[in-house]
Write an enzyme that holds these catalytic residues in place. Structure first.
Site, PDB file in Angstrom:
ATOM      1  N   PHE A  35       9.707   8.139 -70.990  1.00  0.00           N
ATOM      2  CA  PHE A  35      10.227   7.366 -72.114  1.00  0.00           C
ATOM      3  C   PHE A  35       9.455   7.647 -73.393  1.00  0.00           C
ATOM      4  CE2 PHE A  35      11.509   4.827 -68.482  1.00  0.00           C
ATOM      5  CZ  PHE A  35      12.768   4.369 -68.833  1.00  0.00           C
ATOM      6  N   ASP A  36      10.172   7.676 -74.505  1.00  0.00           N
ATOM      7  CA  ASP A  36       9.564   7.489 -75.810  1.00  0.00           C
ATOM      8  C   ASP A  36       9.496   5.964 -76.011  1.00  0.00           C
ATOM      9  OD1 ASP A  36       8.760   7.989 -78.551  1.00  0.00           O
ATOM     10  OD2 ASP A  36      10.787   7.392 -79.106  1.00  0.00           O
TER      11      ASP A  36
END
Length: 672
Positions: A312-313
């Site tokens: 994930f960002d």
């Protein structure tokens, strides 16, 4: 020339025309309508769908030394024609064309994302020579040139600030949600946006060496690494072709009946096998679209089923990417939270900084009567100063207050806010610090539940972000992610993705910014936030979430698992039907025409089984999206008079006055 003919005849229009002629041939057979051999409607199908298939098989065999499924079908078609079975020849050719068409639809990748990224490259810069300013093309800029960047303009090349202070929007490079304060000696990156103060920089790198160009090159390189998906039938064609020929020749020689040999070739054609994958994928893509998920690649859907690592960002993905006041900390006993908020909002009222806007917005929502500031001054990258009914107010960072001889002794409170990933505004009144305002990005409500559901599906989760490590660790702890890596530039995110892949992990990347594009391209499969995500990120990704509902990630995993199961079931069904049909052909129970009908029935069965995916329900927590009536808001700015849409009823958020006119920014709503 050959490729152009093949592409045209294998296109949608010609495949439909070919199918119509084949349908006419079926009707003639049902009603026993006799026609001369050369007037059989199936000849049109043979010409339209058969010729490009023959050209394709020959090209692959001669140019690429590749024995593909098209070769086996071409042999069956020619053999059928040699014994006068035109319908059988047309049927296998058309099924092949249909399969190729379906596969092309599912693997087609959009190329607009890279163009959008290239469009972000500034075209001109303001060079200063002997105190005079001139606008020149970027390719005329040389190392060491002095360039001026006004508020609202993009930085044309990488450089170092030599005059002025400002705040820069560096989200294109880092994904950082907060503007970064810059002063003399700090580095600035090409393509980032100057928000407030005018600055002069000295050019340090140009063209292909600039940070933005390197980002573009990373996306290009990652895109080129993506190998096209080979159909299962093509992978197996190396042994399918010789086995089919051996069985057909053996049936002919042993029985003395050439029709049996030709029938074997017809039923051996892997048309159902060709349709097994694309039909299941198309049904799954249709199912996902109903729930606001756009899947652009069949390969991505297949890969998603086998992934074991999800990266994930942070900003705009696990969080909303919107700053809100999280802490109001008065440092004086006779000062309430509301008092501190009113003093700060009254001072920040005229500021354009995102932190200031968040404070003013919070004060308005709290029904606080905000005063008009007097003697207002803004110091880009530092803070603001004004006078109001309370006295002389300063609001900004600690360095700003120290520069104005105000003692700052609030390290404990500042460290606490920083460790929680929050930005802070120090507030001083009449030369004394009276409080702090903490601001934070807002975590999506369903982020933690989504992570827990992924862990239940045995998927490892990792956070890669351009935010500082303390901020990253804090947010990761809130949602339940254990592995966290912060302070990452685009190339460093890409390096981490490649490192994970080398560890034999199937990696899915989820992001929303331009800076995520290289990592999105490099991952085995990628997901972008469709409503708030940048165009570049959306086009770089294989999947886009239209409603930015991150809770749909577990649903996607379940859908992919089911799609893989359906594909395997289809392959098993098609191989079982083919095996039974081959035995019946050798025994003389099928002739070329009935063999073609059985062959077609197998293909239909595969399509029907795949179609069941479309209406299957996988997750009660997600809802269908009304694609016709849903709206989303995005922000953009343009020069005054250069817009292509109406501004009636649209609130202008900011205006930047330049010599060339007025640039302004507004929220713009439109249908999904």
């Amino acid at each position: 020339m050959i490729d152009e003919i093949t592409e045209y005849l294998f296109g949608l229009k010609m495949t439909i025309v070919s199918g119509v002629f084949l349908l006419i041939a079926v009707i003639f057979m049902i009603f026993n309508i006799q026609t001369p051999f050369y007037l059989n409607p199936a000849w049109a199908t043979v010409i339209i769908s058969g010729i490009p298939m023959l050209l394709l098989a020959t090209t692959r065999l001669i140019r690429e030394k590749w024995i593909s499924s098209a070769l086996l079908i071409a042999i069956a078609m020619i053999a059928s024609l040699l014994i006068g079975e035109v319908f059988a020849a047309g049927e296998v050719a058309w099924i092949m064309a249909l399969g190729a068409l379906l596969e092309d639809w599912t693997v087609e990748r959009a190329k607009k994302g890279l163009k959008n990224l290239i469009d972000l490259t500034p075209q001109t810069g303001r060079r200063i020579i002997n105190g005079k300013e001139e606008v020149i093309q970027v390719d005329e800029i040389k190392i060491g040139d002095i360039l001026r960047i006004l508020p609202g303009e993009s930085v044309p090349v990488d450089g170092e600030i030599i005059t002025g202070t400002t705040s820069l929007d560096q989200s294109i490079m880092t994904g950082e949600s907060l503007p970064i304060d810059k002063e003399v000696g700090d580095e600035v990156f090409c393509g980032t946006i100057n928000l407030y103060g005018a600055i002069d920089i000295k050019a340090t790198s140009l063209g292909e060496n600039s940070s933005l160009q390197k980002l573009i090159d990373l996306v290009k390189a990652a895109d080129e690494k993506q190998a096209p998906t080979q159909r299962i039938a093509d992978k197996w064609a190396t042994w399918l072709v010789p086995v089919a020929l051996l069985i057909a020749i053996a049936a002919w020689l042993i029985t003395g009946n050439i029709e049996r040999g030709v029938t074997v070739l017809i039923v051996f054609c892997p048309c159902a096998l060709i349709l097994a994958t694309p039909t299941a994928i198309m049904a799954a893509i249709g199912q996902a679209t109903k729930y606001g998920v756009l899947i652009k690649s069949g390969e991505a859907l297949e890969t998603l089923g086998s992934l074991n690592t999800l990266v994930f960002d942070k900003t705009g993905t696990l969080t909303y990417g919107n700053l809100e006041v999280s802490d109001v900390i008065p440092l004086s006993e006779d000062l309430t939270d509301m008092d501190l908020l009113k003093i700060t909002a009254s001072c920040e009222k005229l500021s354009e900084h995102p932190l200031a806007r968040a404070v003013v917005k919070n004060a308005k929502e709290s029904n606080i009567d905000i005063e008009e500031p007097e003697e207002f001054k803004m110091y880009p990258g530092k803070g603001v100063e004004c006078r109001n009914s309370y006295g002389h107010v300063y609001a900004g960072n600690s360095k700003f207050l120290l520069d104005n001889n105000i003692c700052v002794d609030v390290d404990t409170q500042l460290d606490k806010l920083k460790n929680e990933g929050k930005a802070s505004i120090l507030v001083a009144l009449n030369g004394k610090v009276i409080g702090l305002i903490g601001l934070s990005d807002v975590i999506r409500e369903d982020s933690r539940q989504m992570i827990e559901r992924l862990h239940d599906l045995n998927v490892e989760t990792i956070l890669l972000t351009g935010d500082n490590t303390k901020t990253a660790n804090y947010f990761a702890s809130q949602v339940g992610i254990k592995k966290v890596y912060g302070n990452l530039l685009p190339e460093e995110k890409l390096t981490w993705i490649e490192k994970l892949k080398k560890e034999d992990k199937k990696v899915c990347m989820i992001g929303d910014g331009v800076n995520d594009a290289p990592a999105l391209k490099a991952a085995d499969v990628s997901v972008a936030m469709g409503s708030i995500g940048s165009d570049v990120a959306i086009e770089a990704a294989d999947i886009a979430l239209l409603g930015d509902d991150i809770g749909k990630i577990p649903y996607l995993k379940k859908l992919s698992n089911s799609t893989l199961f359906t594909i395997k079931a289809n392959i098993t069904i098609s191989m079982a039907i083919n095996a039974l049909a081959i035995i019946c052909s050798v025994l003389g129970l099928l002739n070329p025409v009935t063999g073609a009908i059985v062959h077609n029935a197998g293909s239909c069965l595969v399509v029907l089984n795949a179609a069941l995916l479309y209406d299957r329900h996988f997750d009660n927590s997600i809802k269908k999206v009304d694609l016709k009536n849903s709206e989303h808001t995005h922000y953009h700015f343009h020069n005054d008079g250069e817009h292509t849409h109406s501004h009636e009823g649209i609130k202008i958020l900011d205006e930047i006055h330049t010599k060339n006119g007025i640039k302004h920014m507004h929220a713009h709503k439109h249908k999904l």
